[in-house]
Each structure stands twice: as C-alpha cells, then as structure tokens.
Design a protein around this motif. Structure first.
Motif, PDB file in Angstrom:
ATOM      1  N   GLN A 171      34.160  39.928  48.683  1.00  0.00           N
ATOM      2  CA  GLN A 171      34.321  41.172  47.932  1.00  0.00           C
ATOM      3  C   GLN A 171      33.140  41.445  47.007  1.00  0.00           C
ATOM      4  OE1 GLN A 171      35.876  38.400  47.342  1.00  0.00           O
ATOM      5  NE2 GLN A 171      36.053  38.016  45.134  1.00  0.00           N
ATOM      6  N   ILE A 172      32.278  40.431  46.798  1.00  0.00           N
ATOM      7  CA  ILE A 172      31.095  40.602  45.939  1.00  0.00           C
ATOM      8  C   ILE A 172      29.902  40.937  46.817  1.00  0.00           C
ATOM      9  CG2 ILE A 172      29.557  39.466  44.304  1.00  0.00           C
ATOM     10  CD1 ILE A 172      31.910  37.806  43.370  1.00  0.00           C
ATOM     11  N   TRP A 173      29.229  42.008  46.510  1.00  0.00           N
ATOM     12  CA  TRP A 173      28.149  42.523  47.357  1.00  0.00           C
ATOM     13  C   TRP A 173      26.858  41.752  47.101  1.00  0.00           C
ATOM     14  CZ3 TRP A 173      23.680  45.640  46.262  1.00  0.00           C
ATOM     15  CH2 TRP A 173      23.110  46.210  47.410  1.00  0.00           C
ATOM     16  N   GLU A 174      26.137  41.405  48.185  1.00  0.00           N
ATOM     17  CA  GLU A 174      24.843  40.729  48.119  1.00  0.00           C
ATOM     18  C   GLU A 174      24.940  39.391  47.371  1.00  0.00           C
ATOM     19  OE1 GLU A 174      22.101  41.393  49.678  1.00  0.00           O
ATOM     20  OE2 GLU A 174      22.763  43.249  50.622  1.00  0.00           O
ATOM     21  N   LEU A 175      23.913  39.085  46.551  1.00  0.00           N
ATOM     22  CA  LEU A 175      23.801  37.796  45.832  1.00  0.00           C
ATOM     23  C   LEU A 175      23.863  36.618  46.804  1.00  0.00           C
ATOM     24  CD1 LEU A 175      26.116  38.445  42.712  1.00  0.00           C
ATOM     25  CD2 LEU A 175      23.681  38.902  42.950  1.00  0.00           C
ATOM     26  N   GLU A 176      23.176  36.729  47.935  1.00  0.00           N
ATOM     27  CA  GLU A 176      23.286  35.706  48.980  1.00  0.00           C
ATOM     28  C   GLU A 176      22.743  34.363  48.531  1.00  0.00           C
ATOM     29  OE1 GLU A 176      22.031  36.343  52.885  1.00  0.00           O
ATOM     30  OE2 GLU A 176      23.424  37.973  53.300  1.00  0.00           O
ATOM     31  N   ASP A 177      21.618  34.349  47.849  1.00  0.00           N
ATOM     32  CA  ASP A 177      21.055  33.070  47.423  1.00  0.00           C
ATOM     33  C   ASP A 177      21.968  32.366  46.426  1.00  0.00           C
ATOM     34  OD1 ASP A 177      18.703  32.977  48.948  1.00  0.00           O
ATOM     35  OD2 ASP A 177      17.715  34.391  47.608  1.00  0.00           O
ATOM     36  N   ILE A 178      22.628  33.129  45.572  1.00  0.00           N
ATOM     37  CA  ILE A 178      23.570  32.515  44.629  1.00  0.00           C
ATOM     38  C   ILE A 178      24.769  31.954  45.385  1.00  0.00           C
ATOM     39  CG2 ILE A 178      25.094  32.978  42.668  1.00  0.00           C
ATOM     40  CD1 ILE A 178      23.135  35.085  41.739  1.00  0.00           C
ATOM     41  N   LYS A 179      25.244  32.679  46.386  1.00  0.00           N
ATOM     42  CA  LYS A 179      26.367  32.185  47.187  1.00  0.00           C
ATOM     43  C   LYS A 179      25.980  30.920  47.955  1.00  0.00           C
ATOM     44  CE  LYS A 179      28.626  36.689  47.821  1.00  0.00           C
ATOM     45  NZ  LYS A 179      29.084  37.688  48.807  1.00  0.00           N
ATOM     46  N   LYS A 180      24.724  30.838  48.386  1.00  0.00           N
ATOM     47  CA  LYS A 180      24.272  29.625  49.079  1.00  0.00           C
ATOM     48  C   LYS A 180      24.277  28.436  48.130  1.00  0.00           C
ATOM     49  CE  LYS A 180      21.446  32.015  52.543  1.00  0.00           C
ATOM     50  NZ  LYS A 180      20.086  32.334  53.038  1.00  0.00           N
ATOM     51  N   GLY A 181      23.873  28.669  46.886  1.00  0.00           N
ATOM     52  CA  GLY A 181      23.921  27.587  45.910  1.00  0.00           C
ATOM     53  C   GLY A 181      25.347  27.153  45.619  1.00  0.00           C
ATOM     54  N   ILE A 182      26.264  28.108  45.482  1.00  0.00           N
ATOM     55  CA  ILE A 182      27.673  27.774  45.247  1.00  0.00           C
ATOM     56  C   ILE A 182      28.259  27.052  46.452  1.00  0.00           C
ATOM     57  CG2 ILE A 182      29.952  28.811  44.954  1.00  0.00           C
ATOM     58  CD1 ILE A 182      28.679  30.908  43.184  1.00  0.00           C
ATOM     59  N   LEU A 183      27.856  27.438  47.644  1.00  0.00           N
ATOM     60  CA  LEU A 183      28.317  26.748  48.845  1.00  0.00           C
ATOM     61  C   LEU A 183      27.861  25.294  48.833  1.00  0.00           C
ATOM     62  CD1 LEU A 183      29.928  27.576  51.378  1.00  0.00           C
ATOM     63  CD2 LEU A 183      27.756  27.901  52.547  1.00  0.00           C
ATOM     64  N   CYS A 184      26.618  25.041  48.421  1.00  0.00           N
ATOM     65  CA  CYS A 184      26.144  23.658  48.295  1.00  0.00           C
ATOM     66  C   CYS A 184      26.967  22.898  47.260  1.00  0.00           C
ATOM     67  CB  CYS A 184      24.669  23.646  47.901  1.00  0.00           C
ATOM     68  SG  CYS A 184      23.532  24.205  49.187  1.00  0.00           S
ATOM     69  N   GLN A 185      27.379  23.583  46.202  1.00  0.00           N
ATOM     70  CA  GLN A 185      28.202  22.927  45.181  1.00  0.00           C
ATOM     71  C   GLN A 185      29.575  22.558  45.736  1.00  0.00           C
ATOM     72  OE1 GLN A 185      29.547  25.301  41.776  1.00  0.00           O
ATOM     73  NE2 GLN A 185      28.813  23.675  40.431  1.00  0.00           N
ATOM     74  N   LEU A 186      30.171  23.438  46.540  1.00  0.00           N
ATOM     75  CA  LEU A 186      31.490  23.157  47.113  1.00  0.00           C
ATOM     76  C   LEU A 186      31.433  21.990  48.098  1.00  0.00           C
ATOM     77  CD1 LEU A 186      32.775  26.803  47.714  1.00  0.00           C
ATOM     78  CD2 LEU A 186      33.599  25.192  45.999  1.00  0.00           C
ATOM     79  N   PHE A 187      30.385  21.921  48.910  1.00  0.00           N
ATOM     80  CA  PHE A 187      30.265  20.809  49.861  1.00  0.00           C
ATOM     81  C   PHE A 187      29.848  19.532  49.148  1.00  0.00           C
ATOM     82  CE2 PHE A 187      30.341  24.143  53.021  1.00  0.00           C
ATOM     83  CZ  PHE A 187      30.910  23.525  54.126  1.00  0.00           C
ATOM     84  N   GLY A 188      28.908  19.631  48.222  1.00  0.00           N
ATOM     85  CA  GLY A 188      28.490  18.479  47.430  1.00  0.00           C
ATOM     86  C   GLY A 188      27.618  17.514  48.197  1.00  0.00           C
ATOM     87  N   GLY A 189      26.921  16.673  47.457  1.00  0.00           N
ATOM     88  CA  GLY A 189      26.110  15.627  48.067  1.00  0.00           C
ATOM     89  C   GLY A 189      26.916  14.345  48.239  1.00  0.00           C
TER      90      GLY A 189
END
Length: 821
Positions: free
Chosen positions: A419-437
C-alpha cells in the motif's frame, strides 16, 4: 476393531493424564471413586442443575489442577464398572451434563478413524498417531474446527463440558494407540494427552465473563511475565510415626485427604501420620501472566491482565514478549479475606487453566520448531500444530519452488507494504532485516558471538510513510514492541523492579527491548528520546544484552533484537546543507551502530507528485485492485520468511570472501584518494555488509553467499548509509560524519581557523579580550565570516586544547584569556 469395554473406559476416564489422580497408583482414596450417571429422563434438568449447584468442597471450580475429571457421585445408586449394563449406558449421561459417555466414545472414535481435511490422502488423525509413535511426543493437537465440521453437537458439548469430554477424548486416543502399537510400552507420564485448539470463536481478554466459568475459552494475549516452575503436589506420601506404616493419597479436586488415624489395625494412632515431602510426587506448574494485545484495547482504556496456569508440557513454552492464542478452561476461586483464615470474599478471582498455546499466525512470522535440534535457538519443546508430515513436505516444496524463481527478490520487495508507493530501496533494507543474517558463535576461539540482526534508521521529512513502514513491520514481526521515543524511558526499555502482589517479593519485569528478544523493536520519534534512554541502546545494538544491577538483582538479560527506528529532522525539515548528525541531533556513537541509515526526503517533482497523488486517492475511492501476479500474499510471505530464517543458514564462500575484501578496500580507497584524513568506511560497515549478504542469500534459499549478493549489499550500503554520510560542504563520502559527528574537511577547516585566531590574539596588545572584540577582529581578517554560534564553537575547541581560557558567559560576552605556552 471392537469398541473398548466399559470397565476399561472407566479406568481410563478416571486416570486421564489431565486428571488428578493419575493412573497406576493404588490407594485407599480410590475406594470412593466412581462414575455417576444421569438417566436420560433427567437430562432436561441437567444443564440448569449444573449452573445452580453451589460451589462446595466437591465442586470442580475449587481445583487448581489443570483440567478435568469425571464428576463424583451424585446419583442415588452407586455403579461399579463391572456391573453397568449396556442398556443403562445407552440411556445415561454424566450427572449435571448432557454428555452421554457411550455415544460420545462411539462418535469420537468414528471422527478419529474417518475424518480427513482434504489435504492428505487418508484420515488425518491416525497419521498424527503414527508421528507420535515415531517421535515419542505424547501430545495430540485437536483442531476444534475439524470437530465442528464433523459433528457440531459434539463440538458444543466440548465447549460446554470440557471437564467431561476431554477425558473421553484421551481415553479413545490412548485405546487406539494401544491397539495400533501394542509393542510400545507407555509410561505413566507418557500417556497421550489431547490438546484442543483453534476454537470457532476467539474472545478478547476482557470479554471473558462469569458465563464462561468451567467452559473452554480462547483469546489472543501477550505474555508479560513468567514465574519459575512451581511443584504442584500430585501424590502425597504419609508415614506413621509409631509403626512406620506408609500410605499414599492422591489429589482429589485440588485437595489431599490427610489420614486422621493410622490404617494399621495394630496401631490405629490418632494424628500420627506425617507427610514425607521427599517421597511425594509433584507435577510441573507455572504461572504465566498475560495482558491484552495492543490492537484489542478499547480507546481510553488500559490493558487488562489475567493469570494463566500452565502444566507439564506447557511449562516454559510461553516466554515474555510472546504473542499467542491461549486455549484453556476459565476457572474461578474464592479469595480469602486473611490468608490464614477460612473466611472468603463474595467476589471470586478468575484464572485460566491452559490446555494449548499457539504462537504461530498466518499473518505473522514464526521461527520456532519442535523438530529443530535441541541446541538450536529455534527449538521449542511443544509442538503446537496439528499438521501431518505430508502437509509439511508439500508446503516446504512449495517454498522451494518459489525460491527458484529468478525474479524472487523483486517479488518479495513488491510484497512488502504494497500500500506504500515506491521507496523500493528502503523496502529492500527492511526485507534484509526481516530475513536477518546468521548468528555466529566462536566458542572454541573464545571470540564470543556476533549478531546477525540488522538495525535500520529512517530519517527524513514528515509525511514520508516512515511510521507506516514501522507499523507494517510490527504487525508481521514474530515478537516485538512498538514504542515512541518521547513515551519511552530507560526503565521502560530495559526492565524495572516491582513487588509481587501475592508473595510480596521483588521481581524483575521485562521492558520493551527484552520483550522484543529475537524479534524487532520499532521505535518511532527516535530523535525525541531522552539521553538516558538512548544510552541503553548502545549495549543492546552491539552486545545484544542488557545489564541490570538494581535492588539487589544483578543479571544480564538477552536483547537479541533488531532496531527499526524513525526520526524527524530537528527543524521538522531536512536541511541538505547540514550533515545527518546536525539534522537529527543523535549522538554519533549511536548512529554508527545502524547498519543502514536511509534519508527519506520529500523533494518536489511534478511527475512523481502526480503519480503519488493518484496512488493515494485510489486507495479511497476505488475498490481493492486485483492482486498483481508478482505480489505474494501476506500468509505465504510470512511463512516463506519464517521457513528461511529457521532452515537456511548461509555460509560465506570463497567468491564472496574475495568480493567482500575487494568491496571494503574500494570503499576505503575512495577516502584515501583525496585526503588521507577522510574515512569512508569502518570495520562496522564490513560487518554490516556480511549481514546484508547473508540475508540476501537467505531470500533465494541459497546455502552459500554469492558475489552477486555481496554486490547488492554494497549497492544498498551506498544508497543508504553512505548517502547519509555525504559531506554537504564537499559532496564527498565521509564516515566521520556518522562515527564522530564531524567530517574530516570540517575538522581540518576548524584547525586552520584556530591557528588564525591564535595569531590574532597574540597580535592584540592585551592577553585578555572580550568575545565580541575577538569575533570582530577575526571576521575582519578572515575571508569566511563566522556566525556567533560558529565562533563560539571555535573558541571552545581552543579551550579544549588549553590555548585559551573562557570566563563566565555573562550576557553572551565572556572574557577570553590567552594562556602561556
């Protein structure tokens, strides 16, 4: 096979593992135990009689044991198990209920043998029994929705009379198990227990009322406190002090009937029986205090709490911070006016005897697995699902096929907060946070452990969807707390000391960061936190622990949490001419602990503004658009991430090692090219690159980190953190802005200005001069004119070098003295 005979039924019914007393122990207390039946002609009055009966000594409501038992005799005729005729059984029900034992046994046996949910090839519950036999896990989770689909009346009887129905279910399951696996010897404590779950309706915690007493209820809650294990007396052992005669007594409706005299005919001593504690048998019991989930609290109300008692297999399953669905029986007990007096209040205290805990949700991440290795951080002792092995393999195969999609990375990004438009790079960072190292522990070398959690800071103008992203992550995170910087104190983030209401002892209550252990803590208005609250985060974001030393309690609590924070600029608008430290007013030592720092700026652009407005307006006046084929639904997304975090532990390959070394060297080289004092990358950035690379490999279910993952991690680093570290005066990347709060260029310029000011002071006739005089002389001779606050900072830097001494700031014009030297 033939139906089990009634003598066996009564034996099992009276010795159900969730009924005290337990089977296999013979004592004189068993002589009075018998099953009471109500003829069908009296069934019309049974339900009302059950509600009218007073809460006396023999009533189930006074029991503190977990569940259930067949009610004790109320009928006119005492029926022994060997004398009950089939005709009476067909017409009889347990006293005070509408539960007919014989028909319930037949109906549940039919359900057990024939029910299929459509996902597996054959009947579901015999397959679960096969898994119990192989895994030796003595719990069978019964989905009440399946029971309702098969027989709504039996489901209704279960909800109304769980104390009578659950032992019948236990009996049928154990009988079937003995028939199918006669070679397996079941121990007394290893009897299969039916755990009912997934009721048709889930109440709110404040919606549980007196009408639900002695009924099964289910509600969503969050665990706020867990007690230590309490020994709950199951079997009492008495010994005569005169003749050493030994007698055992089992618990009966929460009470132990102490022998008044010695049963030895040659002794008959009055009051001579002593309780021998080390010969008694105890069950595990635990108090779990839960409170309402934030989304269930009405406006203007404070969260309510209730005590839940967990027994045996459910002990240590719930942990502070867990959001779970509790299924149990609502009880009520009288409260004594004085603890040592028998006088009780007219108001009863309610609590829950837990039957089942369910942490997993279709819309929330879940990483615990009972099949994991016992030493794994994802291991849990209680299997909360009723899923057969075949269904698990089908789901895993679905995820494996999804991971093979070459466009899976972009599909996952599109599915995060669609529902949030654009901000793809921020979403990629949040996705990395959800998966984690991957968490790393080097025990053999003594290097300790290295965190795998990714910390992210969103900084920028108001109205750029920062809070919306935090809300989305909070809703799907497995554990975590959403808090605001202004409303958070140091104690609220860590832990606080309080006095237990019942025992009066000092206990430690967990704060937001401890409750977010192995989850994500979302902090909004991060820039408005107090300095004392911020200082707590230094240890949490690097060491992943919180050290407590207060009120005689000294401990170190785990806080293995990812931090997702949002901050607004100091003047409510981001000034591109100032550094990120000057805009947000956060200490550099805290900023350097974030793996990714995103600048979310609101830049006017006619084309982008038009597309954004169209997207926002369409959310209000159009019906929901059909789901795009590239977007993964929320249930599949959360299960996909949960499976990846639990099963995929990527390692760094040779190619990735070379790519990491080369990428880090290039980041450092860009600073050496134009100024030796400029630092463009630090070892913390290298560790961040490793964590991001592992998270990107997890998204593709790759067991080894590839050089492509490293390249994408480097790109994310450049887009996020190094953009925030760009010096607005030179346009060059300088990590000193984040690590020290001042760029190398600004530091060099300050040194040159300090040298020039020292020369000006030496040329003046007096060593003592006022602030205004020095500022006028400096600006007259310097090409760059300094404002008052800039000149003050220059003087303070010279004072730190002990070149000058500044007097008191009276009316903003102190005396400045040149020191010898």
């Amino acid at each position: 096979s033939a139906e089990p005979n009634f003598s066996r039924q009564v034996y099992l019914l009276m010795s159900s593992p969730i009924h005290y007393p337990s089977d296999g122990v013979s004592s004189e207390a068993d002589r009075g135990s018998h099953l009471s039946l109500t003829p069908t002609s009296q069934l019309s009055h049974a339900a009302s009689a059950r509600r009218r009966r007073p809460h006396g000594r023999g009533d189930i409501v006074n029991r503190r044991a977990p569940i259930v038992e067949a009610p004790v005799a109320v009928s006119e005729q005492k029926l022994s198990s060997d004398a009950v005729s089939t005709d009476i059984l067909d017409r009889a029900a347990i006293w005070g209920t509408t539960v007919n034992v014989e028909s319930s046994i037949k109906q549940f046996t039919k359900f057990f043998r024939t029910f299929s949910d459509g996902h597996s090839d054959g009947p579901k519950y015999p397959a679960l029994l096969d898994e119990i036999a192989s895994s030796q896990g003595w719990n069978l989770n019964l989905d009440c929705r399946n029971l309702h689909a098969f027989d709504p009346q039996m489901y209704q009887r279960l909800v109304e009379y769980p104390q009578e129905m659950i032992p019948i279910f236990d009996m049928v399951i154990n009988t079937q198990f003995r028939e199918n696996y006669p070679e397996i010897e079941q121990e007394q404590d290893a009897r299969i227990k039916v755990k009912t779950m997934n009721l048709l309706s889930t109440k709110t915690l404040r919606g549980v009322d007196p009408d639900d007493i002695d009924k099964i209820v289910a509600f969503d809650a969050m665990v706020v406190r867990v007690s230590s294990i309490i020994p709950d007396l199951r079997l009492a052992f008495f010994r005569c002090v005169r003749c050493q005669m030994e007698v055992t007594r089992e618990i009966d409706r929460g009470r132990i009937q102490e022998p008044s005299s010695c049963p030895n005919n040659n002794c008959m001593g009055k009051g001579s029986m002593d309780l021998i504690h080390n010969r008694c048998e105890f069950a595990d019991k635990q108090l779990v205090r839960v409170q309402e989930t934030p989304d269930a609290i009405p406006e203007g109300e404070t969260p309510q709490t209730i005590d839940v008692f967990a027994y045996d297999d459910l002990v240590d399953v719930a942990k502070p911070g867990d959001r779970l669905t509790v299924t149990g029986i609502f009880r009520a007990v009288p409260v004594r006016v004085i603890p040592r007096s028998r006088v009780v209040r007219s108001v009863y205290k309610g609590f829950i005897d837990a039957i089942h805990f369910q942490k997993s949700s279709n819309r929330r991440l879940n990483v615990e697995d009972s099949a994991a290795d016992a030493k794994s951080e994802y291991f849990t002792s209680f299997d909360e699902s009723d899923e057969v092995e075949h269904d698990k393999k089908v789901r895993e195969e679905k995820f494996r096929e999804l991971a093979k999609d070459p466009n899976i990375y972009q599909r996952l990004v599109s599915s995060i907060a669609p529902q949030i438009w654009e901000l793809e790079d921020i979403k990629k960072g949040i996705l990395c946070q959800l998966f984690g190292g991957t968490r790393k522990e080097f025990q053999h070398s003594g290097s300790g452990r290295f965190r795998g959690e990714v910390n992210i800071l969103l900084c920028g103008d108001p109205g750029t969807a920062k809070s919306q992203l935090l809300q989305y992550v909070h809703k799907i995170a497995p554990r975590g707390i959403y808090t605001s910087g202004k409303g958070s104190s140091a104690v609220g983030l860590t832990a606080y000391i309080t006095k237990d209401i019942e025992t009066g002892e000092l206990v430690l209550e967990s704060g937001a960061l401890v409750l977010s252990d192995r989850g994500i803590c979302c902090i909004d208005e991060f820039d408005k936190m107090s300095d004392s609250a911020r200082s707590i985060l230094h240890e949490v974001m690097e060491q992943q622990t919180i050290s407590i030393a207060k009120a005689g309690i000294i401990c170190s609590l785990n806080a293995r949490t990812s931090i997702l924070a949002a901050a607004n600029p100091r003047d409510s608008r981001y000034d591109v001419n100032l550094s990120v430290v000057e805009n947000v007013t956060l200490p550099p030592t805290l900023l350097s602990r974030f793996d990714l720092i995103y600048l979310v700026l609101d830049k006017p652009n006619e084309r982008l503004d038009s597309r954004l407005a169209q997207h926002l307006v369409s959310l209000y006046y159009q019906e929901r658009d059909p789901v795009h084929e590239d977007i993964i639904d929320i249930e599949t997304l959360t299960q996909y991430i949960s499976y990846a975090r639990r099963e995929i532990q990527p390692t760094i390959g040779d190619e990735a090692v070379e790519a990491l070394i080369e990428g880090y060297s290039n980041l450092r080289q860009s600073g050496r090219n134009y100024n030796k004092k400029v630092i463009t990358a630090t070892p913390r950035q290298l560790e961040s690159l490793i964590r991001l690379s592992e998270a990107l490999a997890r998204m593709k279910f790759s067991p080894v980190v590839s050089k492509d993952d490293v390249a994408e991690a480097l790109r994310l680093m450049r887009v996020a953190t190094q953009t925030a570290a760009t010096d607005p005066k030179t346009g060059r990347i300088n990590m000193d802005l984040i690590t020290t709060g001042q760029s190398g260029f600004a530091r060099t310029e300050l040194e040159n200005q300090g040298t020039a000011l020292t020369a000006i002071i030496d040329d003046l006739p007096s060593a003592k001069n006022y602030f205004v005089v020095l500022m006028k002389n400096f600006n007259d001779k310097s090409q760059k004119k300094l404002a008052k606050h800039e000149f003050k900072e220059l003087l303070l830097s010279l004072e730190r070098q002990e070149t000058i001494r500044i007097g008191t700031w009276v009316r903003g014009n102190p005396m400045v003295t040149r020191l010898d030297g």
